[in-house]
Design an enzyme around this catalytic site. Sequence first.
Site, PDB file in Angstrom:
ATOM      1  N   ASN A  43       0.835  -1.199   0.000  1.00 25.62           N
ATOM      2  CA  ASN A  43       0.000   0.000   0.000  1.00 25.62           C
ATOM      3  C   ASN A  43       0.871   1.250   0.000  1.00 25.62           C
ATOM      4  O   ASN A  43       2.001   1.256   0.502  1.00 25.62           O
ATOM      5  CB  ASN A  43      -1.037  -0.004   1.135  1.00 25.62           C
ATOM      6  CG  ASN A  43      -0.458  -0.136   2.543  1.00 25.62           C
ATOM      7  OD1 ASN A  43       0.626  -0.669   2.734  1.00 25.62           O
ATOM      8  ND2 ASN A  43      -1.200   0.348   3.514  1.00 25.62           N
ATOM      9  N   CYS A  54      -4.023   0.697  -2.781  1.00 28.99           N
ATOM     10  CA  CYS A  54      -3.971  -0.542  -2.002  1.00 28.99           C
ATOM     11  C   CYS A  54      -2.829  -1.438  -2.492  1.00 28.99           C
ATOM     12  O   CYS A  54      -2.406  -1.355  -3.652  1.00 28.99           O
ATOM     13  CB  CYS A  54      -5.272  -1.307  -2.143  1.00 28.99           C
ATOM     14  SG  CYS A  54      -6.715  -0.498  -1.439  1.00 28.99           S
ATOM     15  N   GLU A  56      -2.975  -4.583  -3.171  1.00 30.75           N
ATOM     16  CA  GLU A  56      -3.427  -5.493  -4.221  1.00 30.75           C
ATOM     17  C   GLU A  56      -3.341  -4.822  -5.593  1.00 30.75           C
ATOM     18  O   GLU A  56      -2.871  -5.424  -6.568  1.00 30.75           O
ATOM     19  CB  GLU A  56      -4.867  -5.948  -3.957  1.00 30.75           C
ATOM     20  CG  GLU A  56      -5.032  -6.733  -2.671  1.00 30.75           C
ATOM     21  CD  GLU A  56      -5.399  -5.844  -1.476  1.00 30.75           C
ATOM     22  OE1 GLU A  56      -4.856  -4.722  -1.365  1.00 30.75           O
ATOM     23  OE2 GLU A  56      -6.218  -6.296  -0.660  1.00 30.75           O
TER      24      GLU A  56
HETATM   25 ZN   LIG Z   1      -8.109  -2.331  -1.782  1.00 29.76          ZN
END
Ligand SMILES: [Zn+2]
Length: 144
Positions: A43, A54, A56
Amino acid sequence: MNNIETLIKAAMDAREQAHAPYSQFLVGCAVENADGALARGANMENACYRLGVCAEQSALAAAQIAFGLGNVARLAIVGGPLQAAEGTRGEPVMPCGGCRQAIMEAATLSGRDITIVCCDHTGQERVTTTIKALLPSSFTLPPA
Ligand SMILES: [Zn+2]
């Protein structure tokens, strides 16, 4: 694909690179393809809060360059507070709604489901699921 411990370790290593001075909540993510190639992300917060990214989506962007979104097979997420007490475990970190949609984009491109291993900051507390389980009835565009 890699041994699951290898994938989780890659996410833990990525978490070390998190930039989270505002939330103090560090998240790392490792994405792999079927051949075991890895891409990682963490992040990245911003003083303008809404610009934060984020882990991901950071890892998916790296995967896009490394081996293509359509080749994403599995990912691991590791997260927890910076100040987690030594020797304590936490709750597995689940992907937010926006990241679920981003992971679904990769699943749609590949035509297969994607396994997601969600972990606490130690990598020991785990929930293993899939993007189709986390985001049923997702938004998709009809084929062009
Ligand atoms: Zn996220």
